[in-house]
Motif scaffolding. Sequence first.
Motif, PDB file in Angstrom:
ATOM      1  N   PRO A  80       0.595  -1.062   0.007  1.00 60.59           N
ATOM      2  CA  PRO A  80       0.149   0.169   0.097  1.00 60.59           C
ATOM      3  C   PRO A  80       0.937   1.308  -0.039  1.00 60.59           C
ATOM      4  O   PRO A  80       2.252   1.349   0.130  1.00 60.59           O
ATOM      5  CB  PRO A  80      -0.491  -0.061   1.302  1.00 60.59           C
ATOM      6  N   LEU A  81       0.142   2.494  -0.491  1.00 61.86           N
ATOM      7  CA  LEU A  81       0.904   3.677  -0.236  1.00 61.86           C
ATOM      8  C   LEU A  81       1.580   4.026   1.103  1.00 61.86           C
ATOM      9  O   LEU A  81       1.033   3.784   1.881  1.00 61.86           O
ATOM     10  CB  LEU A  81       0.122   4.752  -0.618  1.00 61.86           C
ATOM     11  N   HIS A  82       2.852   4.275   1.097  1.00 60.70           N
ATOM     12  CA  HIS A  82       3.462   4.650   2.195  1.00 60.70           C
ATOM     13  C   HIS A  82       3.885   5.953   2.414  1.00 60.70           C
ATOM     14  O   HIS A  82       4.451   6.471   1.400  1.00 60.70           O
ATOM     15  CB  HIS A  82       4.751   3.835   2.216  1.00 60.70           C
ATOM     16  N   VAL A  83       3.363   6.911   3.322  1.00 60.15           N
ATOM     17  CA  VAL A  83       3.458   8.212   3.396  1.00 60.15           C
ATOM     18  C   VAL A  83       4.115   8.476   4.973  1.00 60.15           C
ATOM     19  O   VAL A  83       3.872   7.980   5.821  1.00 60.15           O
ATOM     20  CB  VAL A  83       2.221   8.972   3.521  1.00 60.15           C
ATOM     21  N   VAL A  84       5.238   9.409   4.812  1.00 57.79           N
ATOM     22  CA  VAL A  84       5.887   9.786   5.812  1.00 57.79           C
ATOM     23  C   VAL A  84       5.761  11.127   6.264  1.00 57.79           C
ATOM     24  O   VAL A  84       5.585  12.164   5.263  1.00 57.79           O
ATOM     25  CB  VAL A  84       7.707   9.656   5.951  1.00 57.79           C
ATOM     26  N   HIS A  85       4.979  11.296   7.499  1.00 53.81           N
ATOM     27  CA  HIS A  85       4.807  12.593   8.033  1.00 53.81           C
ATOM     28  C   HIS A  85       5.990  13.203   8.860  1.00 53.81           C
ATOM     29  O   HIS A  85       6.283  12.363   9.932  1.00 53.81           O
ATOM     30  CB  HIS A  85       3.563  12.610   8.569  1.00 53.81           C
ATOM     31  N   VAL A  86       6.297  14.386   8.515  1.00 51.35           N
ATOM     32  CA  VAL A  86       7.631  14.787   9.432  1.00 51.35           C
ATOM     33  C   VAL A  86       6.968  16.226   9.964  1.00 51.35           C
ATOM     34  O   VAL A  86       6.564  17.083   9.615  1.00 51.35           O
ATOM     35  CB  VAL A  86       8.525  15.259   8.547  1.00 51.35           C
ATOM     36  N   LEU A  87       6.947  16.004  11.550  1.00 52.71           N
ATOM     37  CA  LEU A  87       6.403  17.136  12.365  1.00 52.71           C
ATOM     38  C   LEU A  87       7.457  18.022  13.090  1.00 52.71           C
ATOM     39  O   LEU A  87       8.506  17.627  13.300  1.00 52.71           O
ATOM     40  CB  LEU A  87       5.660  16.604  13.312  1.00 52.71           C
ATOM     41  N   GLY A  88       7.404  19.277  12.871  1.00 54.17           N
ATOM     42  CA  GLY A  88       8.512  20.100  13.445  1.00 54.17           C
ATOM     43  C   GLY A  88       8.186  20.500  14.816  1.00 54.17           C
ATOM     44  O   GLY A  88       7.612  19.934  15.633  1.00 54.17           O
ATOM     45  N   VAL A 114       5.061   8.490  11.332  1.00 55.89           N
ATOM     46  CA  VAL A 114       5.232   9.768  11.788  1.00 55.89           C
ATOM     47  C   VAL A 114       6.667   9.990  12.504  1.00 55.89           C
ATOM     48  O   VAL A 114       7.033   9.113  13.446  1.00 55.89           O
ATOM     49  CB  VAL A 114       4.097   9.991  12.562  1.00 55.89           C
ATOM     50  N   CYS A 115       7.365  11.143  12.016  1.00 56.44           N
ATOM     51  CA  CYS A 115       8.573  11.483  12.600  1.00 56.44           C
ATOM     52  C   CYS A 115       8.449  12.561  13.324  1.00 56.44           C
ATOM     53  O   CYS A 115       8.139  13.716  12.690  1.00 56.44           O
ATOM     54  CB  CYS A 115       9.483  11.541  11.525  1.00 56.44           C
ATOM     55  N   ALA A 116       8.749  12.793  14.663  1.00 55.67           N
ATOM     56  CA  ALA A 116       8.471  13.807  15.507  1.00 55.67           C
ATOM     57  C   ALA A 116       9.270  13.670  16.782  1.00 55.67           C
ATOM     58  O   ALA A 116       9.873  12.710  17.030  1.00 55.67           O
ATOM     59  CB  ALA A 116       7.024  14.126  15.784  1.00 55.67           C
ATOM     60  N   ALA A 117       9.385  14.626  17.465  1.00 55.15           N
ATOM     61  CA  ALA A 117      10.011  14.811  18.702  1.00 55.15           C
ATOM     62  C   ALA A 117       9.392  13.658  19.730  1.00 55.15           C
ATOM     63  O   ALA A 117       8.240  13.527  19.795  1.00 55.15           O
ATOM     64  CB  ALA A 117      10.119  16.066  19.435  1.00 55.15           C
ATOM     65  N   VAL A 147       7.885  24.951   7.997  1.00 50.24           N
ATOM     66  CA  VAL A 147       8.929  25.231   7.426  1.00 50.24           C
ATOM     67  C   VAL A 147      10.086  24.449   7.915  1.00 50.24           C
ATOM     68  O   VAL A 147      11.043  23.752   6.809  1.00 50.24           O
ATOM     69  CB  VAL A 147       9.167  26.809   7.410  1.00 50.24           C
ATOM     70  N   ASN A 148      10.553  24.206   9.035  1.00 54.84           N
ATOM     71  CA  ASN A 148      11.651  23.519   9.723  1.00 54.84           C
ATOM     72  C   ASN A 148      11.635  22.251   9.149  1.00 54.84           C
ATOM     73  O   ASN A 148      12.524  21.536   8.574  1.00 54.84           O
ATOM     74  CB  ASN A 148      11.695  23.599  10.939  1.00 54.84           C
ATOM     75  N   ALA A 149      10.349  21.692   9.373  1.00 56.44           N
ATOM     76  CA  ALA A 149      10.351  20.220   8.946  1.00 56.44           C
ATOM     77  C   ALA A 149      10.445  19.964   7.326  1.00 56.44           C
ATOM     78  O   ALA A 149      11.000  18.938   6.986  1.00 56.44           O
ATOM     79  CB  ALA A 149       8.795  19.851   9.392  1.00 56.44           C
ATOM     80  N   ALA A 150       9.827  20.964   6.607  1.00 57.84           N
ATOM     81  CA  ALA A 150      10.137  20.875   5.198  1.00 57.84           C
ATOM     82  C   ALA A 150      11.489  20.949   4.864  1.00 57.84           C
ATOM     83  O   ALA A 150      12.062  20.259   4.082  1.00 57.84           O
ATOM     84  CB  ALA A 150       9.157  22.083   4.492  1.00 57.84           C
ATOM     85  N   LEU A 151      12.439  21.724   5.412  1.00 55.36           N
ATOM     86  CA  LEU A 151      13.728  21.970   5.227  1.00 55.36           C
ATOM     87  C   LEU A 151      14.471  20.592   5.391  1.00 55.36           C
ATOM     88  O   LEU A 151      15.100  20.046   4.682  1.00 55.36           O
ATOM     89  CB  LEU A 151      14.203  22.991   5.825  1.00 55.36           C
ATOM     90  N   ARG A 152      13.976  19.853   6.575  1.00 59.40           N
ATOM     91  CA  ARG A 152      14.743  18.625   6.959  1.00 59.40           C
ATOM     92  C   ARG A 152      14.366  17.719   5.836  1.00 59.40           C
ATOM     93  O   ARG A 152      15.095  16.889   5.473  1.00 59.40           O
ATOM     94  CB  ARG A 152      14.222  18.433   8.395  1.00 59.40           C
ATOM     95  N   ALA A 153      12.904  17.624   5.463  1.00 58.59           N
ATOM     96  CA  ALA A 153      12.507  16.714   4.706  1.00 58.59           C
ATOM     97  C   ALA A 153      13.261  16.702   3.236  1.00 58.59           C
ATOM     98  O   ALA A 153      13.485  15.640   2.683  1.00 58.59           O
ATOM     99  CB  ALA A 153      10.975  16.641   4.484  1.00 58.59           C
ATOM    100  N   LEU A 194      12.122  11.724  16.491  1.00 56.31           N
ATOM    101  CA  LEU A 194      13.254  12.379  15.878  1.00 56.31           C
ATOM    102  C   LEU A 194      13.314  13.732  16.339  1.00 56.31           C
ATOM    103  O   LEU A 194      12.221  14.112  16.489  1.00 56.31           O
ATOM    104  CB  LEU A 194      13.484  12.341  14.407  1.00 56.31           C
ATOM    105  N   PRO A 195      14.435  14.330  16.716  1.00 57.68           N
ATOM    106  CA  PRO A 195      14.663  15.683  17.067  1.00 57.68           C
ATOM    107  C   PRO A 195      14.323  16.624  15.946  1.00 57.68           C
ATOM    108  O   PRO A 195      14.734  16.227  15.175  1.00 57.68           O
ATOM    109  CB  PRO A 195      15.910  15.777  17.954  1.00 57.68           C
ATOM    110  N   PRO A 196      13.614  17.681  16.365  1.00 55.18           N
ATOM    111  CA  PRO A 196      13.241  18.492  15.481  1.00 55.18           C
ATOM    112  C   PRO A 196      14.301  19.515  15.056  1.00 55.18           C
ATOM    113  O   PRO A 196      14.288  20.815  15.044  1.00 55.18           O
ATOM    114  CB  PRO A 196      11.933  19.573  15.617  1.00 55.18           C
ATOM    115  N   CYS A 197      15.378  19.009  14.489  1.00 56.28           N
ATOM    116  CA  CYS A 197      16.639  19.883  14.102  1.00 56.28           C
ATOM    117  C   CYS A 197      17.115  19.335  12.527  1.00 56.28           C
ATOM    118  O   CYS A 197      16.998  18.248  12.128  1.00 56.28           O
ATOM    119  CB  CYS A 197      17.676  19.660  15.145  1.00 56.28           C
ATOM    120  N   THR A 198      18.116  19.918  12.080  1.00 59.23           N
ATOM    121  CA  THR A 198      18.890  19.729  10.831  1.00 59.23           C
ATOM    122  C   THR A 198      20.181  19.056  11.011  1.00 59.23           C
ATOM    123  O   THR A 198      21.025  19.502   9.674  1.00 59.23           O
ATOM    124  CB  THR A 198      18.642  20.929   9.998  1.00 59.23           C
ATOM    125  N   ASP A 199      20.509  18.781  11.885  1.00 62.82           N
ATOM    126  CA  ASP A 199      22.127  18.321  12.036  1.00 62.82           C
ATOM    127  C   ASP A 199      22.207  16.953  11.185  1.00 62.82           C
ATOM    128  O   ASP A 199      21.100  16.490  11.050  1.00 62.82           O
ATOM    129  CB  ASP A 199      22.444  17.968  13.505  1.00 62.82           C
TER     130      ASP A 199
END
Length: 385
Positions: A13-21, A47-50, A96-102, A69-74
């Motif tokens: 099935p379709l696999h969707v990853v949600h990234v939360l900042g 779901v990837c989030a703090a 926006v921050n989550a979008a940059l990481r993604a 996952l911590p909400p950072c871009t290291d």
Amino acid sequence: MSSTPVPPHGQSPLHVVHVLGRGGAGSGAHVRSLAAGLVARGVRVTVCAAPDAGQAYDFAGAGARFTPLPPCTDPVTVAALRSVCATADLVHAHGVNAALRASLALSGRPAPLVVTWHTKAYARGARAPVVRLMERRAARAASVVLGVSSELVDRARRRGARDARLAPVAVPAPRTEDGGAQREFEVEDRRLHKARAELGAVDRPLLLAVGRLEPSQGFTTLLDAAHAWCGLDPQPLVAVAGEGSQRAALQRRVDAEALPVRLLGRREDVPELLAAADVAVLTSRWEARSLLAQEALRAGVPLVATAVGGIRELVGDAAELVPYGDAVALARAVGRLLAEPERGAALAAKGRAQMAGWPTEDDTVAQVLSVYDELVSAGGTVRRG
């Protein structure tokens, strides 16, 4: 209603990853609602989030796989997110921050990126150009940007989004402790009395404000307005639910000026507090689709809010709107509602009518899923198990 077709034999099935900042309660509740709705429609959701977001919103209880996952871009965090996204057909970032990481995690990958903008960042001085650059990169990296208000859609377009659409989100129904939905407005009188008694508002009006104790939330204006309410009989109590960097400074003012204000800290019982309140107060500098505003109208509690961002678009004439930072206008609007109960009853009736035009959770899930279908079909993305 749009629905993802059942995949042919042998396909996943379709696999969707949600990234939360670092988003607030609105975006967390939205992702939880989306996860539950998508899983019910046969979509595989991660779901990837703090870590604390996982506890607060119980994404696993909605049927999603939760990856803390911590909400950072290291580099370490981005590498971990890249690994999670390796099997994704589509990635949906919130903020926006989550979008940059993604976008970094998807570098070189064919999976499309959807970005939902729930709010906008405030920055002055040297940081303002940095915020604009971040927004441009996030907007241009997305296949589709979904703005929860018209103002955010326009902002995404100005930042270079190739496809920006209005996608207002529904306020999720309250959940019981076991995660099930509870019927709206059914909070027993004794529970309301108990909530008021615990706050010391049995024989006095109760005003409720909810939000992070940060400068953008306008709580200094709320304290300014509280001076005017000191002279009312009975004197109302202002309860503020939330935590933040201004907690100590606000408490010092409350103590020094003997204001009828209680800072409650972080609360898990906001729906009960709201149902017990006589008036809800929203003093923010900017809001898109305020969770408090939606909950107040749904609970039939009169709302006084700042006329900013998407508030007027959200509530129409079902709330008293005042200019941001105007303590006099705020104090007068609340005072009128306390003095004229029929005014509050009229707002409650208008609120019910206004709510009829809001999307339901099913509407929200269907709209998002239609975007997924469109992108996956157009891109010919191979579903990977």
